[in-house]
Design an enzyme around this catalytic site. Structure first.
Site, PDB file in Angstrom:
ATOM      1  N   HIS A  13      24.708  45.143  31.599  1.00  0.00           N
ATOM      2  CA  HIS A  13      24.992  44.622  33.016  1.00  0.00           C
ATOM      3  C   HIS A  13      25.236  45.260  33.443  1.00  0.00           C
ATOM      4  O   HIS A  13      24.554  44.410  34.922  1.00  0.00           O
ATOM      5  CB  HIS A  13      26.473  44.715  32.981  1.00  0.00           C
ATOM      6  CG  HIS A  13      27.668  43.923  33.766  1.00  0.00           C
ATOM      7  ND1 HIS A  13      27.639  42.895  34.039  1.00  0.00           N
ATOM      8  CD2 HIS A  13      27.933  44.441  35.186  1.00  0.00           C
ATOM      9  CE1 HIS A  13      27.819  42.108  35.087  1.00  0.00           C
ATOM     10  NE2 HIS A  13      28.193  43.195  36.132  1.00  0.00           N
TER      11      HIS A  13
ATOM     12  N   GLU B 109      27.396  36.773  41.521  1.00  0.00           N
ATOM     13  CA  GLU B 109      27.476  37.288  40.281  1.00  0.00           C
ATOM     14  C   GLU B 109      28.916  36.637  39.106  1.00  0.00           C
ATOM     15  O   GLU B 109      29.261  35.815  39.864  1.00  0.00           O
ATOM     16  CB  GLU B 109      28.021  38.659  40.485  1.00  0.00           C
ATOM     17  CG  GLU B 109      27.131  39.358  41.775  1.00  0.00           C
ATOM     18  CD  GLU B 109      26.427  40.889  41.775  1.00  0.00           C
ATOM     19  OE1 GLU B 109      28.326  40.387  41.411  1.00  0.00           O
ATOM     20  OE2 GLU B 109      25.876  41.529  41.699  1.00  0.00           O
TER      21      GLU B 109
ATOM     22  N   HIS C  76      32.006  37.186  36.172  1.00  0.00           N
ATOM     23  CA  HIS C  76      33.003  37.512  36.319  1.00  0.00           C
ATOM     24  C   HIS C  76      33.639  38.177  35.224  1.00  0.00           C
ATOM     25  O   HIS C  76      34.790  37.677  35.056  1.00  0.00           O
ATOM     26  CB  HIS C  76      33.581  38.531  37.824  1.00  0.00           C
ATOM     27  CG  HIS C  76      34.465  40.280  37.664  1.00  0.00           C
ATOM     28  ND1 HIS C  76      35.122  40.330  37.824  1.00  0.00           N
ATOM     29  CD2 HIS C  76      33.260  41.212  37.080  1.00  0.00           C
ATOM     30  CE1 HIS C  76      35.470  41.965  37.622  1.00  0.00           C
ATOM     31  NE2 HIS C  76      33.995  42.068  37.807  1.00  0.00           N
TER      32      HIS C  76
END
Length: 768
Positions: A60, A109, A111
């Site tokens: 990540h 991004e 999550h």
């Protein structure tokens, strides 16, 4: 208050006890990676150093499986593409010059993994993290977006995820006072155990406000401010998103971060005041990898080194070990570098906003990142080895053995495509079925939970093709943004699928009248350790980078999310592409549906329709996935974009809508339902010109197409404008405010009420 007493593993102790067993595997490191750390340090790492390397070398944070391929985005930039790019890949977020001294920064991004484990907090902190990236560039956040993907709509676990994730996004974004102006929601069983929660944020700034995060200036002080550091999210996104969910492996499900949007709101205002007063040399947000990331990246990007006393960190939990403090991903925290002479002014701003802070250390000229605990050295590393020079893998790639058979299994040749609607009644039933399907149904059950207009600068938002936000009140300058992806297309052909995602997002932005300028991407894939997934990933990057060059829109930043996989089952390759475009004046934006006052306006279809049903939503509702996705014509997309922008600027169009999932049938329905105003459609000219039947005309997903409505007085000029560019345009109908229906001449009629009932009931039925 003295530091908590632990059996501290100092650097000296690490050197003196080389054979001590360490839990490198439990922290997500491979054996050879652990040996590389030992080689770099010339000794075993201390416990705190091991914690730092484990999170910073995670997939990540380090992009170890992807970074050699991501370089293609930079390699395929020409001078024209660089013209407006002020900051590109590698910083917290990309920055694009809008002109007149204004700039815009945006980034998307993921999550994903935290949102599966704890949907509300996972999604909420996804919004919080991407907003802090925007703040750290010196920009004021002005809007967010949320591309989402869930499993089957009727699966028992989907309701848990939908309720939690949507509530988390709305709860955090609404509390920040940021409008949510767009995104997508897709349902597919392939995402059942791996939902995709991608978050985009956009911010605006003056050129002189731009800031880059680095620790420069020997003697400058390092300060941590915002929320206290707690045990939530220890190793959270950094480790959790670097391993697939698999019950046969050690657990990689640490605590998900807990967000406080009101603390972040204060942090936004606090940071902007610090920037305005020029009180900081740079600010780094604390997201994945927490203090490990902030200290190592600031030091690595700077000129020398950094020394930090970890016991100065303000804690919510005094039992945290040094390693846990370094790994914690507690939210709403920032790290800054401040010159000594501005320290008092910095503290005054903290007092004004009632924000806690702790001075941790200073910038040095040693070239080392040294972290102490109660005066004893627990970390002594070259910061570049932590933040930038981690492992780099060129993983094996293999075209899936199934790919040839998959692509040969076309919809037309399949059992599902053997009997297709032909009569008017059959086509009518197919249209209603399609518009009630999970992916094409009305998403207002979700979007109504978001505040789309807070702040007063939203000019367009869902369900329009792109979100539009005003940047400059004086001139009306603004930006349009859209995000798109089609995992079904990318599964059939990942190279073309990535290009189709860009083409759709580019087209959506142009449809509103904005000139496409820049790209951000979130590349969601399965395990990079699977050669077939790696092939998909590299194909998608090749396709996207080639398409960006052809359309002259640079990738300014983004995110890679790998290990979206459960056991051996990977998600479909899902490259989410966000495009940002510029408006001279958002008052000229073109909405996606006509109103009653547009009665009698002509409706034109731009582009050519072919028999392209493979991977389509119609095939999806019939349970088929195979064949090749629609063809991509990037030159055509560019021409179409120019036509749409020119028509919007000239005030020629009163409504415009791109054609994508669901084809012409879905686009017409959505334009009718936007304001409940009907239309009469004659497919005859289209069928004659393109040589297709009515079914294909309605449901094909051929690309490079858009619908526009315009006054009859503008028809001649519009036809001439399209003709000069050599772009196909055919008149397919008129707006009919009196009919209260969508009528397809000689085929069928469906009332606005029937369309609305089919389209709006699906999400409420499943989620209450």
């Amino acid at each position: 208050m003295s530091a908590p007493k632990f059996n501290i593993d100092t650097v000296a102790n690490a050197a003196a006890t080389p054979h001590e067993e360490q839990p490198w595997a439990e922290l997500g490191l491979k054996q050879d990676e652990y040996q590389d750390i030992v080689k770099l340090l010339g000794r075993r790492p201390s416990a705190a150093e091991l914690a730092m390397y484990s999170v910073m070398w995670s997939e990540h944070c380090s992009y170890k499986s992807s970074k050699i391929h991501l370089k293609k985005f930079g390699a395929k930039l020409d001078e024209q593409m660089k013209k407006d790019m002020m900051v590109g890949i590698g910083e917290n977020a990309g920055v694009t010059d809008l002109g007149d001294g204004w700039a815009v920064t945006f980034k998307v991004e993921s999550h994903n993994h935290p949102s599966f484990v704890e949907p509300y907090q996972g999604a909420a902190t996804g919004i919080g993290g991407i907003v802090r990236d925007i703040i750290s560039m010196g920009a004021r956040p002005v809007a967010v977006m949320d591309p989402l993907r869930f499993g089957a709509i009727d699966h028992p676990d989907t309701a848990r995820l939908v309720h939690g994730i949507v509530s988390g996004i709305g709860g955090y974004g609404n509390s920040l006072g940021l409008p949510n102006i767009g995104g997508e929601t897709v349902f597919d069983p392939i995402y059942q155990a791996n939902p995709l929660v991608n978050a985009l944020a956009v911010g605006v700034l003056r050129h002189e406000d731009l800031r880059l995060a680095n620790a420069s200036g020997v003697g400058n002080r390092v300060v941590l401010f915002g929320a206290r550091t707690g045990g939530d999210g220890i190793g959270g996104a950094s480790v959790l998103a670097s391993e697939s969910f698999d019950d046969t492996k050690p657990s990689k499900r640490p605590a998900v971060q807990v967000g406080d949007p009101f603390a972040e709101k204060v942090l936004i205002e606090c940071c902007l005041e610090l920037f305005k007063g020029e009180l900081v040399e740079g600010i780094q947000d604390l997201g994945a990898a927490g203090i490990s990331c902030a200290t190592s990246e600031l030091a690595s990007n700077g000129e020398g080194g950094m020394q930090v006393e970890l016991t100065s960190v303000l804690l919510r939990d005094p039992t945290l070990t040094p390693g846990e403090i370094l790994m914690s991903e507690s939210q709403e925290r920032m790290m800054a570098v401040v010159t000594p002479e501005k320290a008092a002014a910095f503290e005054a701003v903290m007092a004004k906003w009632d924000v806690e802070y702790s001075w941790l250390g200073e910038v040095t000229d040693t070239g080392r990142l040294i972290i102490t605990w109660d005066g004893e050295t627990i970390v002594d590393v070259d910061p570049r080895t932590v933040a930038h020079d981690g492992p780099t893998y060129d993983r094996p790639q293999q075209r899936p053995a199934r790919q040839d058979a998959l692509q040969a299994d076309t919809f037309r040749s399949s059992t599902a495509g053997a009997s297709l609607p032909e009569t008017g009644l059959e086509l009518r039933a197919a249209l209603l079925e399609l518009m009630a399907s999970p992916n094409l149904c009305d998403k207002s059950w979700i979007t109504n939970q978001y505040d789309r207009y807070v702040g007063g600068n939203t000019a367009l938002a869902m369900p329009d093709d792109a979100g539009v936000v005003r940047v400059d009140e004086a001139t009306g300058m603004g930006v349009g943004l859209a995000t798109d992806a089609n995992g079904r297309y990318a599964y059939l052909d990942p190279y073309a699928g990535a290009q189709l995602a860009l083409a759709e997002s580019y087209r959506n932005v142009a449809t509103t009248g904005a000139v496409p300028m820049a790209v951000t991407d979130c590349l969601n894939f399965g395990s990079p350790e699977d050669p077939e997934v790696m092939w998909q990933f590299v194909q998608a990057i090749d396709g996207l980078s080639d398409a960006c060059l052809a359309l002259q829109v640079p990738v300014t930043g983004g995110n890679v999310s790998l290990y979206n996989q459960t056991g051996t089952t990977a998600i479909h390759p899902t490259p989410v592409v966000g495009v940002l475009g510029r408006f001279d004046d958002v008052a000229r934006r073109t909405p996606s549906g006509w109103r009653a006052e547009h009665d009698g306006q002509a409706i034109y279809l731009l582009g050519t329709t072919s028999d392209e049903l493979d991977g389509s939503e119609f095939a999806n509702v019939r349970g088929h996935l195979g064949g090749l996705p629609p063809k991509v014509d990037l030159d055509g997309e560019k021409l179409l974009g120019q036509l749409l922008v020119s028509g919007s600027r000239d005030g020629m169009f009163d409504a415009a809508h791109d054609l994508s999932e669901g084809g012409l049938a879905a686009a017409l329905t959505e334009m009718v339902l936007r304001h409940g105003v009907g239309a009469r459609v004659n497919l005859g000219p289209l069928l004659a010109r393109d040589g297709v039947d009515a079914f294909t005309a309605l449901f094909s997903e051929s690309q490079g197409r858009a619908l526009v409505s315009l006054p009859r007085s503008e028809e001649e000029r519009f036809v001439a404008m399209a003709g000069v560019r050599g772009y196909p345009a055919v008149r397919v109908g008129i707006v009919d405010a009196e009919a209260d229906a969508l009528e397809f001449q000689d085929l069928f009629t469906v009332t606005v009420d029937e369309l609305s009932q089919a389209n709006t009931g699906t999400l409420a039925k499943h989620f209450g």
